[in-house]
Design a protein around this motif. Structure first.
Motif, PDB file in Angstrom:
ATOM      1  N   TYR A 137       0.805  -1.214   0.000  1.00  0.00           N
ATOM      2  CA  TYR A 137       0.000   0.000   0.000  1.00  0.00           C
ATOM      3  C   TYR A 137       0.848   1.278   0.000  1.00  0.00           C
ATOM      4  N   PHE A 138       1.993   1.225  -0.699  1.00  0.00           N
ATOM      5  CA  PHE A 138       2.793   2.431  -0.968  1.00  0.00           C
ATOM      6  C   PHE A 138       3.350   3.056   0.302  1.00  0.00           C
ATOM      7  N   ASP A 139       3.538   2.239   1.304  1.00  0.00           N
ATOM      8  CA  ASP A 139       4.105   2.658   2.582  1.00  0.00           C
ATOM      9  C   ASP A 139       4.932   1.483   3.099  1.00  0.00           C
ATOM     10  N   HIS A 140       6.150   1.759   3.553  1.00  0.00           N
ATOM     11  CA  HIS A 140       7.049   0.677   3.943  1.00  0.00           C
ATOM     12  C   HIS A 140       6.439  -0.231   5.003  1.00  0.00           C
ATOM     13  N   TRP A 141       5.675   0.338   5.906  1.00  0.00           N
ATOM     14  CA  TRP A 141       5.084  -0.445   6.996  1.00  0.00           C
ATOM     15  C   TRP A 141       3.663  -0.882   6.687  1.00  0.00           C
ATOM     16  N   ASP A 142       3.159  -0.558   5.505  1.00  0.00           N
ATOM     17  CA  ASP A 142       1.806  -0.938   5.105  1.00  0.00           C
ATOM     18  C   ASP A 142       0.773  -0.536   6.149  1.00  0.00           C
ATOM     19  N   LYS A 143       0.786   0.750   6.484  1.00  0.00           N
ATOM     20  CA  LYS A 143      -0.231   1.270   7.394  1.00  0.00           C
ATOM     21  C   LYS A 143      -1.607   1.167   6.748  1.00  0.00           C
ATOM     22  N   GLU A 144      -2.642   1.296   7.545  1.00  0.00           N
ATOM     23  CA  GLU A 144      -4.004   1.205   7.031  1.00  0.00           C
ATOM     24  C   GLU A 144      -4.175   2.192   5.877  1.00  0.00           C
ATOM     25  N   PRO A 145      -4.575   1.704   4.693  1.00  0.00           N
ATOM     26  CA  PRO A 145      -4.666   2.569   3.515  1.00  0.00           C
ATOM     27  C   PRO A 145      -5.643   3.725   3.701  1.00  0.00           C
ATOM     28  N   VAL A 146      -5.224   4.906   3.262  1.00  0.00           N
ATOM     29  CA  VAL A 146      -6.096   6.080   3.288  1.00  0.00           C
ATOM     30  C   VAL A 146      -6.220   6.697   1.893  1.00  0.00           C
ATOM     31  N   LEU A 147      -5.247   6.478   1.031  1.00  0.00           N
ATOM     32  CA  LEU A 147      -5.301   7.025  -0.320  1.00  0.00           C
ATOM     33  C   LEU A 147      -6.309   6.243  -1.154  1.00  0.00           C
ATOM     34  N   PRO A 148      -6.980   6.907  -2.099  1.00  0.00           N
ATOM     35  CA  PRO A 148      -8.045   6.238  -2.861  1.00  0.00           C
ATOM     36  C   PRO A 148      -7.592   4.940  -3.540  1.00  0.00           C
ATOM     37  N   ALA A 149      -6.476   4.969  -4.242  1.00  0.00           N
ATOM     38  CA  ALA A 149      -6.013   3.764  -4.937  1.00  0.00           C
ATOM     39  C   ALA A 149      -5.596   2.679  -3.948  1.00  0.00           C
ATOM     40  N   ALA A 150      -5.041   3.096  -2.807  1.00  0.00           N
ATOM     41  CA  ALA A 150      -4.635   2.126  -1.785  1.00  0.00           C
ATOM     42  C   ALA A 150      -5.853   1.425  -1.187  1.00  0.00           C
ATOM     43  N   LYS A 151      -6.907   2.187  -0.935  1.00  0.00           N
ATOM     44  CA  LYS A 151      -8.138   1.590  -0.417  1.00  0.00           C
ATOM     45  C   LYS A 151      -8.728   0.592  -1.406  1.00  0.00           C
ATOM     46  N   ALA A 152      -8.762   0.978  -2.683  1.00  0.00           N
ATOM     47  CA  ALA A 152      -9.298   0.096  -3.707  1.00  0.00           C
ATOM     48  C   ALA A 152      -8.453  -1.161  -3.836  1.00  0.00           C
ATOM     49  N   LYS A 153      -7.155  -1.005  -3.696  1.00  0.00           N
ATOM     50  CA  LYS A 153      -6.263  -2.161  -3.790  1.00  0.00           C
ATOM     51  C   LYS A 153      -6.493  -3.114  -2.620  1.00  0.00           C
ATOM     52  N   LYS A 154      -6.705  -2.565  -1.427  1.00  0.00           N
ATOM     53  CA  LYS A 154      -6.967  -3.403  -0.258  1.00  0.00           C
ATOM     54  C   LYS A 154      -8.256  -4.200  -0.452  1.00  0.00           C
ATOM     55  N   GLU A 155      -9.267  -3.575  -1.010  1.00  0.00           N
ATOM     56  CA  GLU A 155     -10.524  -4.271  -1.272  1.00  0.00           C
ATOM     57  C   GLU A 155     -10.290  -5.434  -2.237  1.00  0.00           C
ATOM     58  N   LEU A 156      -9.473  -5.192  -3.260  1.00  0.00           N
ATOM     59  CA  LEU A 156      -9.145  -6.238  -4.219  1.00  0.00           C
ATOM     60  C   LEU A 156      -8.421  -7.399  -3.538  1.00  0.00           C
ATOM     61  N   VAL A 157      -7.419  -7.068  -2.723  1.00  0.00           N
ATOM     62  CA  VAL A 157      -6.637  -8.098  -2.032  1.00  0.00           C
ATOM     63  C   VAL A 157      -7.519  -8.909  -1.089  1.00  0.00           C
ATOM     64  N   ASP A 158      -8.344  -8.225  -0.310  1.00  0.00           N
ATOM     65  CA  ASP A 158      -9.213  -8.919   0.643  1.00  0.00           C
ATOM     66  C   ASP A 158     -10.193  -9.855  -0.075  1.00  0.00           C
ATOM     67  N   ALA A 159     -10.652  -9.428  -1.250  1.00  0.00           N
ATOM     68  CA  ALA A 159     -11.630 -10.227  -1.993  1.00  0.00           C
ATOM     69  C   ALA A 159     -11.029 -11.526  -2.525  1.00  0.00           C
ATOM     70  N   THR A 160      -9.713 -11.573  -2.697  1.00  0.00           N
ATOM     71  CA  THR A 160      -9.083 -12.796  -3.212  1.00  0.00           C
ATOM     72  C   THR A 160      -9.085 -13.921  -2.183  1.00  0.00           C
ATOM     73  N   GLY A 161      -9.106 -13.563  -0.900  1.00  0.00           N
ATOM     74  CA  GLY A 161      -9.047 -14.557   0.156  1.00  0.00           C
ATOM     75  C   GLY A 161      -7.650 -15.101   0.410  1.00  0.00           C
ATOM     76  N   MET A 162      -6.653 -14.594  -0.299  1.00  0.00           N
ATOM     77  CA  MET A 162      -5.289 -15.081  -0.117  1.00  0.00           C
ATOM     78  C   MET A 162      -4.702 -14.564   1.201  1.00  0.00           C
ATOM     79  N   ALA A 163      -3.864 -15.372   1.815  1.00  0.00           N
ATOM     80  CA  ALA A 163      -3.005 -14.869   2.877  1.00  0.00           C
ATOM     81  C   ALA A 163      -1.843 -14.142   2.196  1.00  0.00           C
ATOM     82  N   VAL A 164      -1.519 -12.961   2.671  1.00  0.00           N
ATOM     83  CA  VAL A 164      -0.476 -12.157   2.038  1.00  0.00           C
ATOM     84  C   VAL A 164       0.592 -11.816   3.069  1.00  0.00           C
TER      85      VAL A 164
END
Length: 261
Positions: free
Chosen positions: A66-93
């Motif tokens: 999420y464009f941050d070295h520590w992967d803090k909770e996403p706040v940027l629009p693209a980061a939020k959308a990316k998190k939704e995509l990742v969560d929807a896959t069900g993969m452990a990351v």
């Protein structure tokens, strides 16, 4: 086998104090049962989609989600959308960044050297960002840049400083390493290879040093192009270590496109 079991195997390759590390769970559950493991360098959206379409249960990335070295909770629009995509896959990351660099032999550097086919003496400087390599056969910076383009699939390697003087003493700093000025000013170092750097400082130093008669060259490879073969190497080692699971390297494309492409 659970995702955490696989990661603990990977983590065991580089024992040490990791109380402050980015190599943590980024999505999903550590207890997810795993049959397929996808490994990538940069977790771009297309790589995430490709891993999910392949059926990966565990997704291992070298760089942040999420464009941050520590992967803090996403706040940027693209980061939020990316998190939704990742969560929807069900993969452990999981991220796997500090450990491969801190292994007794830097695994990222070892993978790059293997892919380039370099022959010589390798001095791993564990965790310092720069690895020294003395070539058996001298090479010019221009020829080394062409080799990197051909073997690592990098579109353009930029050279600052000397271009056509044969050299044997390399400093290899894949990604965004520290210690670049120390390497450029090291009397024994002739060519410094990095993924990315501050150009006004380091590229200008290399250019001026060359114009003043020093045999100094700085090669800029690009961050992804300079590390992805290291993660290919990690994927190969993991498959050899745990043959009962399926491991696949998912390509991370260069972040830039070029007019001629």
């Amino acid at each position: 086998m659970k995702a955490i079991d696989i990661m603990n195997e990977l983590f065991s390759w580089a024992p040490g104090d990791y109380t402050k590390t980015c190599d943590t769970l980024k999505a999903g559950s550590p207890d997810k049962e795993v049959r397929k493991v996808a490994v990538c360098c940069f977790p771009e959206v297309n790589a995430i989609k490709a891993a999910a379409e392949w059926g990966a249960d565990l997704f291992i990335t070298h760089e942040p989600m999420y464009f941050d070295h520590w992967d803090k909770e996403p706040v940027l629009p693209a980061a939020k959308a990316k998190k939704e995509l990742v969560d929807a896959t069900g993969m452990a990351v999981y991220r796997y960044h500090d450990h491969p660099h801190m292994a007794p032999t830097d695994l990222i550097c070892a993978g790059e050297i293997e892919s380039l086919g370099l022959k010589g003496k390798y001095e791993c400087r564990m965790g310092l960002g720069q690895n020294h390599f003395t070539l058996d056969t001298p090479i010019t910076p221009r020829a080394l840049a062409k080799l990197i383009e051909d073997k690592l699939g990098v579109a353009h390697v930029r050279i600052s400083g000397v271009t056509d003087m044969p050299a044997t003493r390399l400093s290899l700093g894949w990604g965004a390493p520290g210690g670049i000025m120390e390497e450029l000013s090291n009397e024994e170092t002739q060519i410094v290879v990095v993924g990315e750097c501050c150009e006004w400082q380091f590229a200008e130093y290399a250019r001026d040093a060359a114009q003043l008669g020093f045999q100094k060259s700085l090669l800029l490879v690009g961050h992804c192009g300079s590390e992805r073969d290291g993660m290919k190497y990690v994927a190969k080692l993991l498959q050899e270590k745990i043959p009962d699971i399926e491991v696949k390297y998912i390509e991370s494309a260069e972040v830039y496109t070029y007019p001629e492409k």
